[in-house]
Design an enzyme around this catalytic site. Structure first.
Site, PDB file in Angstrom:
ATOM      1  N   LYS A 227     -51.006  18.711  32.969  1.00  0.00           N
ATOM      2  CA  LYS A 227     -49.768  18.349  32.271  1.00  0.00           C
ATOM      3  C   LYS A 227     -49.037  19.549  31.649  1.00  0.00           C
ATOM      4  O   LYS A 227     -47.823  19.516  31.495  1.00  0.00           O
ATOM      5  CB  LYS A 227     -50.051  17.298  31.192  1.00  0.00           C
ATOM      6  CG  LYS A 227     -50.323  15.906  31.751  1.00  0.00           C
ATOM      7  CD  LYS A 227     -50.525  14.926  30.604  1.00  0.00           C
ATOM      8  CE  LYS A 227     -50.634  13.503  31.094  1.00  0.00           C
ATOM      9  NZ  LYS A 227     -50.625  12.539  29.975  1.00  0.00           N
TER      10      LYS A 227
ATOM     11  N   ASP B 159     -44.759   9.551  28.282  1.00  0.00           N
ATOM     12  CA  ASP B 159     -45.856   8.993  27.471  1.00  0.00           C
ATOM     13  C   ASP B 159     -45.341   8.441  26.133  1.00  0.00           C
ATOM     14  O   ASP B 159     -45.824   7.417  25.644  1.00  0.00           O
ATOM     15  CB  ASP B 159     -46.930  10.064  27.196  1.00  0.00           C
ATOM     16  CG  ASP B 159     -47.857  10.261  28.394  1.00  0.00           C
ATOM     17  OD1 ASP B 159     -48.034   9.315  29.183  1.00  0.00           O
ATOM     18  OD2 ASP B 159     -48.397  11.375  28.538  1.00  0.00           O
TER      19      ASP B 159
HETATM   20  P1  NAP Z   1     -57.259  15.761  24.710  1.00  0.00           P
HETATM   21  O1  NAP Z   1     -55.978  16.500  24.726  1.00  0.00           O
HETATM   22  O2  NAP Z   1     -58.466  16.360  25.355  1.00  0.00           O
HETATM   23  O3  NAP Z   1     -57.613  15.421  23.179  1.00  0.00           O
HETATM   24  C1  NAP Z   1     -58.828  14.809  22.841  1.00  0.00           C
HETATM   25  C2  NAP Z   1     -58.810  14.373  21.389  1.00  0.00           C
HETATM   26  O4  NAP Z   1     -60.004  13.626  21.120  1.00  0.00           O
HETATM   27  C3  NAP Z   1     -58.779  15.531  20.388  1.00  0.00           C
HETATM   28  O5  NAP Z   1     -58.071  15.146  19.251  1.00  0.00           O
HETATM   29  C4  NAP Z   1     -60.275  15.702  20.076  1.00  0.00           C
HETATM   30  O6  NAP Z   1     -60.532  16.287  18.802  1.00  0.00           O
HETATM   31  C5  NAP Z   1     -60.721  14.258  20.049  1.00  0.00           C
HETATM   32  N1  NAP Z   1     -62.166  14.141  20.298  1.00  0.00           N
HETATM   33  C6  NAP Z   1     -62.828  14.344  21.462  1.00  0.00           C
HETATM   34  N2  NAP Z   1     -64.147  14.138  21.303  1.00  0.00           N
HETATM   35  C7  NAP Z   1     -64.329  13.806  19.993  1.00  0.00           C
HETATM   36  C8  NAP Z   1     -65.464  13.478  19.213  1.00  0.00           C
HETATM   37  N3  NAP Z   1     -66.697  13.454  19.743  1.00  0.00           N
HETATM   38  N4  NAP Z   1     -65.283  13.181  17.892  1.00  0.00           N
HETATM   39  C9  NAP Z   1     -64.046  13.198  17.362  1.00  0.00           C
HETATM   40  N5  NAP Z   1     -62.910  13.503  18.051  1.00  0.00           N
HETATM   41  C10 NAP Z   1     -63.070  13.816  19.354  1.00  0.00           C
HETATM   42  O7  NAP Z   1     -57.119  14.330  25.426  1.00  0.00           O
HETATM   43  P2  NAP Z   1     -55.785  13.421  25.499  1.00  0.00           P
HETATM   44  O8  NAP Z   1     -55.059  13.728  26.753  1.00  0.00           O
HETATM   45  O9  NAP Z   1     -55.078  13.523  24.202  1.00  0.00           O
HETATM   46  O10 NAP Z   1     -56.427  11.964  25.709  1.00  0.00           O
HETATM   47  C11 NAP Z   1     -57.051  11.274  24.634  1.00  0.00           C
HETATM   48  C12 NAP Z   1     -57.328   9.834  25.091  1.00  0.00           C
HETATM   49  O11 NAP Z   1     -56.080   9.159  25.322  1.00  0.00           O
HETATM   50  C13 NAP Z   1     -58.099   9.758  26.406  1.00  0.00           C
HETATM   51  O12 NAP Z   1     -59.047   8.718  26.318  1.00  0.00           O
HETATM   52  C14 NAP Z   1     -57.045   9.416  27.446  1.00  0.00           C
HETATM   53  O13 NAP Z   1     -57.558   8.654  28.516  1.00  0.00           O
HETATM   54  C15 NAP Z   1     -56.076   8.574  26.620  1.00  0.00           C
HETATM   55  N6  NAP Z   1     -54.698   8.607  27.134  1.00  0.00           N
HETATM   56  C16 NAP Z   1     -54.128   7.406  27.442  1.00  0.00           C
HETATM   57  C17 NAP Z   1     -52.823   7.370  27.901  1.00  0.00           C
HETATM   58  C18 NAP Z   1     -52.217   6.045  28.243  1.00  0.00           C
HETATM   59  O14 NAP Z   1     -51.193   6.006  28.940  1.00  0.00           O
HETATM   60  N7  NAP Z   1     -52.780   4.953  27.751  1.00  0.00           N
HETATM   61  C19 NAP Z   1     -52.081   8.552  28.064  1.00  0.00           C
HETATM   62  C20 NAP Z   1     -52.701   9.775  27.735  1.00  0.00           C
HETATM   63  C21 NAP Z   1     -54.022   9.781  27.280  1.00  0.00           C
HETATM   64  P3  NAP Z   1     -60.651  17.907  18.634  1.00  0.00           P
HETATM   65  O15 NAP Z   1     -59.231  18.412  18.564  1.00  0.00           O
HETATM   66  O16 NAP Z   1     -61.404  18.069  17.394  1.00  0.00           O
HETATM   67  O17 NAP Z   1     -61.365  18.406  19.864  1.00  0.00           O
END
Ligand code: NAP
Length: 283
Positions: free
Chosen positions: A66, A102
């Site tokens: 992305k 998004d």
């Molecule tokens: P990302 O950029 O990798 O961010 C991950 C986030 O989760 C960060 O804030 C991270 O915290 C936190 N995290 C990960 N492991 C953790 C743990 N063990 N304890 C506490 N916090 C933790 O991922 P993303 O793209 O934002 O996606 C996040 C979620 O949203 C995913 O499940 C994805 O599938 C979903 N999503 C859904 C849509 C939709 O259309 N519904 C769109 C986009 C994403 P740190 O900063 O501390 O690492």
């Protein structure tokens, strides 16, 4: 030969986009196959170059590309600039336009499927990654009264808060400790999980950023995670007496805006939702 529309990411086996996008194309009689392209980071620029082909329509972009596609397109829309990520690339006569759906996908999901208007409410967003960024931008546009960003790594929450601070919109950044959450979460009427906590196949599938004892019975809880459809976070919201909704609706609405911009036609929304609901039920 490759199709003129699809989704690219790596890995891509998990994607649900082709299910509902194909249903939309078929309903409108558009003779295209919505493909899923597994594109490794080192293959990205070569793949994006093919999007300039005369008949190519659009590509949905998912993890981990992305941000990496930004220098590969010719123009960014305001939403893509603001979110700092591209989840759709459109071919406009050989010129590639990067866009982000998004944020609007999240807002439509909240308003049209969950029946919740975020204007003027107190909100907490858990997370500070890509999804959180799109959601914070959406809530800023929607006019929430107060916003707290709670993230495991507080410095990332602080950076996100500062990027979107403007005028009276000043998000507060905190960690995920119970003491800090106790000062804001029980008073919030909108709680959004934008962490990967609860995600199937992730490192913390049964985890939740917050428990029922800190959630108001008036709260709306939205989880960006869409697999599984009901996460531990959503169960905690329900246990507190609140209302819950999973991320499948955000996924479909971000795709619907992309579909309409790619085809120039109104998307058959009901058909597209019915297709993904059927697919999720049958596993
Ligand atoms: P990302 O950029 O990798 O961010 C991950 C986030 O989760 C960060 O804030 C991270 O915290 C936190 N995290 C990960 N492991 C953790 C743990 N063990 N304890 C506490 N916090 C933790 O991922 P993303 O793209 O934002 O996606 C996040 C979620 O949203 C995913 O499940 C994805 O599938 C979903 N999503 C859904 C849509 C939709 O259309 N519904 C769109 C986009 C994403 P740190 O900063 O501390 O690492």
């Amino acid at each position: 030969m490759s199709s003129n529309i699809g989704v690219m990411g790596h890995p891509i086996g998990h994607t649900k986009s082709p299910v509902f996008q194909q249903a939309g194309l078929d309903e409108l009689g558009i003779d295209e196959t919505f493909e899923a392209w597994d594109v490794m980071p080192e293959e990205l620029s070569e793949k994006v170059a093919t999007f300039r082909d005369k008949n190519f329509l659009a590509a949905c972009v998912t993890l981990p590309h992305k941000q990496a596609v930004i220098p590969l397109v010719d123009e960014l829309t305001e939403a893509a600039e603001a979110v700092g990520a591209v989840n759709w690339i459109f071919n406009r006569d050989g010129k590639l336009v990067g866009h982000n759906t998004d944020s609007t996908g999240f807002l439509r999901a909240l308003r049209e499927k969950a029946g919740f208007d975020p204007r003027g409410v107190d909100a907490v967003v858990f997370g500070a990654g890509g999804a959180a960024r799109a959601i914070v931008y959406a809530l800023k546009i929607a006019g929430v009264a107060r916003l707290t960003i709670a993230n495991r790594t507080v410095s990332k929450a602080q950076a996100l808060a500062s990027d979107f601070s403007e005028g009276r919109f000043k998000p507060v950044a905190i960690g995920l400790d119970r003491d800090e959450l106790a000062n804001c979460a029980p008073y919030a009427t909108l709680l959004v999980n934008a962490t990967s906590l609860g995600m199937a196949g992730g490192p913390a599938e049964m985890a939740t950023p917050i428990t029922a004892d800190m959630i108001s019975a008036d709260a709306m809880g939205y989880d960006a995670v869409y697999a599984p459809p009901v996460t531990t976070f959503l169960r905690e919201v329900e246990n507190a007496g609140g209302t819950s909704a999973g991320g499948m609706t955000m996924l479909v609405y971000q795709g619907i805006e992309g579909f309409e911009m790619a085809t120039g036609q109104k998307a058959p929304v009901d058909t597209m939702f019915a297709a993904i609901e059927k697919a999720l039920k049958s596993g």
